[in-house]
Design a protein around this motif. Structure first.
Motif, short mmCIF file in Angstrom:
data_model
loop_
_atom_site.label_atom_id
_atom_site.label_comp_id
_atom_site.label_asym_id
_atom_site.label_seq_id
_atom_site.Cartn_x
_atom_site.Cartn_y
_atom_site.Cartn_z
N SER A 397 0.84 -1.21 0.00
CA SER A 397 0.00 0.00 0.00
C SER A 397 0.87 1.26 0.00
O SER A 397 0.57 2.24 -0.69
CB SER A 397 -0.93 -0.01 1.21
N HIS A 398 1.99 1.21 0.75
CA HIS A 398 2.91 2.35 0.74
C HIS A 398 3.50 2.53 -0.65
O HIS A 398 3.61 3.67 -1.15
CB HIS A 398 4.03 2.14 1.76
N MET A 399 3.89 1.47 -1.29
CA MET A 399 4.50 1.56 -2.61
C MET A 399 3.52 2.10 -3.65
O MET A 399 3.89 2.88 -4.53
CB MET A 399 5.03 0.19 -3.05
N VAL A 400 2.24 1.71 -3.55
CA VAL A 400 1.23 2.23 -4.48
C VAL A 400 1.13 3.75 -4.32
O VAL A 400 1.07 4.49 -5.31
CB VAL A 400 -0.14 1.56 -4.23
N ASN A 401 1.09 4.21 -3.07
CA ASN A 401 1.04 5.65 -2.82
C ASN A 401 2.28 6.36 -3.36
O ASN A 401 2.19 7.43 -3.98
CB ASN A 401 0.93 5.94 -1.32
N ILE A 402 3.46 5.75 -3.15
CA ILE A 402 4.71 6.38 -3.58
C ILE A 402 4.80 6.44 -5.10
O ILE A 402 5.28 7.44 -5.66
CB ILE A 402 5.91 5.62 -2.98
N VAL A 403 4.29 5.42 -5.77
CA VAL A 403 4.26 5.46 -7.24
C VAL A 403 3.44 6.66 -7.72
O VAL A 403 3.86 7.40 -8.62
CB VAL A 403 3.67 4.14 -7.80
N GLY A 404 2.28 6.86 -7.11
CA GLY A 404 1.46 8.01 -7.49
C GLY A 404 2.15 9.33 -7.17
O GLY A 404 2.06 10.30 -7.94
N ILE A 405 2.84 9.38 -6.04
CA ILE A 405 3.55 10.61 -5.66
C ILE A 405 4.64 10.93 -6.68
O ILE A 405 4.78 12.07 -7.12
CB ILE A 405 4.14 10.46 -4.24
N LEU A 406 5.41 9.92 -7.07
CA LEU A 406 6.50 10.14 -8.02
C LEU A 406 5.97 10.57 -9.38
O LEU A 406 6.68 11.23 -10.15
CB LEU A 406 7.35 8.89 -8.14
N GLU A 407 4.74 10.20 -9.70
CA GLU A 407 4.15 10.63 -10.96
C GLU A 407 3.72 12.10 -10.91
O GLU A 407 3.67 12.77 -11.94
CB GLU A 407 2.92 9.76 -11.28
N LYS A 408 3.42 12.61 -9.73
CA LYS A 408 2.86 13.96 -9.61
C LYS A 408 3.85 14.98 -9.09
O LYS A 408 3.61 16.18 -9.17
CB LYS A 408 1.65 13.94 -8.65
N VAL A 409 4.98 14.56 -8.54
CA VAL A 409 5.89 15.48 -7.87
C VAL A 409 6.51 16.45 -8.87
O VAL A 409 6.73 16.12 -10.04
CB VAL A 409 6.98 14.70 -7.11
N SER A 410 6.76 17.70 -8.40
CA SER A 410 7.43 18.71 -9.21
C SER A 410 8.37 19.49 -8.31
O SER A 410 8.48 19.22 -7.11
CB SER A 410 6.40 19.65 -9.85
N ASP A 411 9.03 20.50 -8.88
CA ASP A 411 9.99 21.27 -8.08
C ASP A 411 9.30 22.18 -7.08
O ASP A 411 9.96 22.75 -6.20
CB ASP A 411 10.91 22.08 -8.99
N ASP A 412 7.97 22.35 -7.17
CA ASP A 412 7.22 23.18 -6.22
C ASP A 412 6.35 22.34 -5.29
O ASP A 412 5.35 22.83 -4.75
CB ASP A 412 6.34 24.20 -6.96
N SER A 413 6.71 21.07 -5.12
CA SER A 413 5.90 20.17 -4.31
C SER A 413 6.51 20.00 -2.91
O SER A 413 7.70 20.23 -2.69
CB SER A 413 5.79 18.79 -4.98
N LEU A 414 5.62 19.59 -1.97
CA LEU A 414 6.04 19.17 -0.63
C LEU A 414 5.68 17.70 -0.50
O LEU A 414 4.51 17.32 -0.68
CB LEU A 414 5.32 19.98 0.45
#
Length: 800
Positions: A397-414
């Protein structure tokens, strides 16, 4: 940020609980709906504008109190129906009048007696959109005094119709009176006149139904009574019914006319509603700021996060421990370590939630000087989201969330990771965690992650731009302090916690032997660093405490010394002035004495030498007394009610009435009652009328007791006085007796307007009270209450 991950962050960080707290502060339905719909903004200009509005409203609230929005209702649907030709109900018209009244009052709240230095200038636009229409407001409230009542004054035609209805009612009752008291009375079940189907009837016994000619409108449940409308009043009842229909038509016409007037002002009314709703929402944000003891953060575009003494808003104020967090600048990633339940996850949630609040225009619970950048995404993987249906373990479940985060992250993200790499093999999990952190950093995002892995602690020590932080743990009490320490990695303290919970020492030692030498050395270094840091902090705190105590002592002593120097200077000036007076008096007296001696010398041989000598002595004594009085004049004040219990004498302790100071007589009073009293270092000449024996000072005079009693009564009235008096259920004279006393108390409390609550009922109590009010000299004017004050059930009295 996609909608999915935006909603997920709001849910994960519990932003919905913040909006619920905001809705609880909202004074109107519309502002509550806005509170529940609140989401963060991504535009720096809009965020600063919203923050400034919240600050301006908070400053206004602190200066003038929370403005009254009344029972503000959304009347836009009713106005829209009226624009299509429908009539508004009395309730809707009263809501419209209340809206216009609220707009007028809020405009006065902001613009009335406004000075350039007054706060809230940033809300001038919102308050400036409020437009009052006193004419329409008054027209509605005069025509509709209550939700179910149209006033006679609504139109001349309605007043005339109701006058005719009253006359027709009286005519019918007079006609039916002969059935109640004449020969027909024996045919009636009861000697009453009642109504059936809107027509006046009499209750006739069933066996006498043919004795009274008329129309049968109803029967009793038992059939023993027939309700008959006698033929003599049929025409009058018909006329009454026709008048009632006319009355309803006239009411409908008045409502249509008022609705048409509202349509003419539809733009004003709808504009006022939206402006009032926006203001109510802004003041709700200000109220929430006060409740959370929050401050306005600085919004920057340099990707720099600094939260000073930040507190999680959902934790009890008495229990929450403030933390100071910095991200951006020297380091863009923070690795947080420490024991379980030590506050690591709360730290992550505090960072994320306060960032969401700031971007939503809300003040954040932190100290002044906090800064928050504008994030285009706040991506959080916090908590365990196992799913049996989707066959997801904790790690998956953590990895699923992290995959989504890595798809959306940008230089202005937290990006916030909780227990990164947990739930799998520690070696692989730590390696994967470091790789994920590196990937997030490659995008230029700010990142905070919690972990127990020593490898990640070492990674933070070795990697530029990454810092360690730890949630402090007290090794002596084996309890977390929940303080965040930046720059130092923390220990999990698993062995110490296990030992305290009862795990055997042999198991603890066996576990320690299984740890590699390098790991032991690393943990020992961390432990020594932690001990030294805590010792340094304790010494620093002790030094700061001692410094504060010294500064407080020094300031107090300097202030005390300054006061003493001021007193000494004043006393020296007084002594110098007094010495000059004494010297001058002595000079004048000596010159007079020398002159008298010369005169005596010339007259020495005369016959009246002895007599003249005595006269000269008396004159010299008189001059000496006058000189003494000039230097130390007699001060007088008197208490007409006080009588000395005995003659005063030297050594008595007395009270100087005019100075309210205690002193001691240093001589007996002279023939005129003048005496010298020593009070401290000062001798004062006064008269015995200005003195009280100290042993008698505790015995109050009659005047003293009266003044104290009056003062206590005045204070009680001021403390307990209420601006309204409930007289419902009282008889006329009893009600006036209560009102008479109440008006006296109102005048003592300096209250100019009071409300007498007598209820509607038959109107007898209202009439009795108003009869007395007309002739009462304390009353300036009185009137019936308007909608929102209690209508005709209250009388509002203005006092002189």
């Amino acid at each position: 940020m996609s909608t999915t991950y935006y909603d997920k962050a709001l849910h994960t960080l519990e932003f919905d609980k913040i909006t619920a707290m905001l809705a609880d502060c909202a004074p109107t339905e519309g502002s509550r709906a806005m509170a529940y719909r609140l989401v963060p903004d991504g535009d720096p200009y809009q965020i600063r504008r919203k923050q400034s509005q919240t600050t301006d409203a908070k400053n206004l609230l602190m200066m003038k109190g929370f403005p009254s929005f009344g029972a503000l209702k959304d009347v836009t649907p009713a106005i829209e129906r009226a624009e299509k030709g429908a009539s508004m109900t009395m309730r809707e018209l009263l809501d419209t009048a209340a809206l216009l009244q609220t707009a007028r009052r809020l405009s006065d709240y902001f613009f009335g007696d406004r000075k350039e230095s007054d706060p809230g200038e940033g809300l001038r636009e919102q308050f400036g959109r409020l437009v009052a229409d006193r004419m329409l407001e008054t027209r509605i409230t005069r025509a509709i005094p209550a939700e179910d009542l149209i006033a006679d004054e609504a139109s001349p035609a309605l007043a005339d119709i109701r006058r005719r209805i009253r006359l027709e009612n009286n005519k019918i009752k007079d006609s039916l009176q002969k059935y109640l008291s004449g020969t027909f009375a024996k045919y009636l079940q009861e000697n009453i006149v009642t109504l059936r189907n809107g027509r006046y009837v009499v209750p006739v016994k069933a066996e006498y139904k043919n004795e009274i000619k008329g129309l049968v409108h109803d029967t009793s449940a038992s059939g023993a009574t027939l309700f008959i409308e006698p033929l003599a009043v049929v025409d009058a009842n018909n006329e009454l019914r026709a008048l009632e229909i006319k009355e309803q038509h006239e009411i409908d016409r008045i409502l249509a006319e008022l609705s048409a007037e509202c349509v003419i002002d539809a733009t004003i009314i709808i504009g006022d509603y939206y402006a009032l709703t926006e203001l109510a929402f802004i003041f709700a944000k200000a109220e929430l700021s006060c409740r959370l003891n929050a401050t306005e953060p600085l919004i920057n575009e340099e990707k720099r996060l600094f939260l000073k003494k930040a507190r999680h808003p959902l934790i009890d104020k008495k229990a929450v421990v403030p933390i100071t967090v910095a991200l951006g600048g020297e380091y863009d990633t923070m690795v947080i370590t420490g024991p379980n339940t030590g506050g690591k996850t709360v730290t992550l949630k505090t960072i994320g939630l306060l960032s969401l609040m700031a971007q939503a225009g809300l003040h954040i619970p932190s100290s002044d000087g906090s800064e928050v950048p504008v994030f285009d995404a706040i991506l959080a993987d916090i908590g365990d989201e196992q799913s049996i249906e989707q066959s997801l373990s904790t790690f998956s479940s953590h990895m699923v969330n992290i995959v989504g985060i890595l798809e959306k992250v940008s230089d202005d993200s937290l990006v916030l990771f909780d227990e990164l790499g947990a739930g799998t093999d520690p070696t692989e999990g730590a390696a994967l965690a470091m790789a994920i952190i590196g990937k997030v950093r490659s995008f230029g995002a700010l990142c905070a992650a919690t972990t127990h892995y020593a490898e990640i602690k070492a990674y933070a020590l070795e990697t530029e731009g990454v810092t360690n932080a730890s949630c402090e743990f007290d090794v002596e009490t084996l309890r977390p302090t929940y303080r965040l320490i930046i720059g130092t990695p923390g220990k999990s303290n698993a062995f110490a916690i296990s030992r305290k919970l009862g795990i055997g020492e042999d198991i603890i030692e066996a576990a320690k032997n299984r740890i590699s030498t390098d790991d032991k050395r690393f943990e020992r270094v961390i432990e020594e660093l932690e001990i030294r840091r805590m010792e340094a902090e304790r010494e620093r705190d002790e030094a700061l405490r001692a410094r504060r105590e010294f500064e407080a002592y020094r300031n107090a002593e300097e202030a005390k010394l300054k006061r003493r120097l001021d007193i000494a200077e004043r006393e020296a000036e007084k002594a110098q002035e007094k010495a000059v007076q004494i010297l001058e008096s002595a000079r004048v007296t000596s010159e007079y004495v020398m002159g008298q001696l010369e005169e005596i010398k010339r007259k020495k041989e005369s016959e009246r030498f002895a007599e003249q000598l005595e006269e000269g002595r008396r004159d010299i004594r008189r001059r000496l007394r006058e000189a003494g009085d000039a230097v130390n004049p007699v001060t007088e004040a008197r208490d007409d009610d006080y009588v000395l219990p005995r003659a005063l004498r030297k050594g008595d302790t007395v009270m100087l009435i005019n100075l309210r100071q205690q002193g001691v007589l240093i001589e007996d009073p002279d023939k005129k009652g003048n005496v010298t009293v020593r009070s401290g270092l000062i001798n004062t000449r006064t008269n015995i009328k200005n003195l009280k024996l100290i042993e008698e000072a505790a015995q109050m005079t009659t005047a003293d007791r009266k003044r104290i009693a009056a003062s206590k009564y005045q204070a009680a009235v001021n403390r307990d006085f209420s601006a309204s008096l409930d007289l419902r259920g009282q008889l006329g004279e009893d009600a006036w007796f209560m009102t008479d006393k109440y008006l006296d108390e109102a005048i003592m409390a300096h209250v100019k307007t009071v409300t007498l609550i007598h209820g509607k009922g038959t109107g007898a109590l209202r009439a009795a009270l108003q009869k007395h009010l007309k002739t009462d000299s304390r009353v300036k004017s009185f009137r019936a209450g308007i909608y929102g004050e209690g209508d005709s059930g209250v009388t509002v009295v203005e006092l002189k």
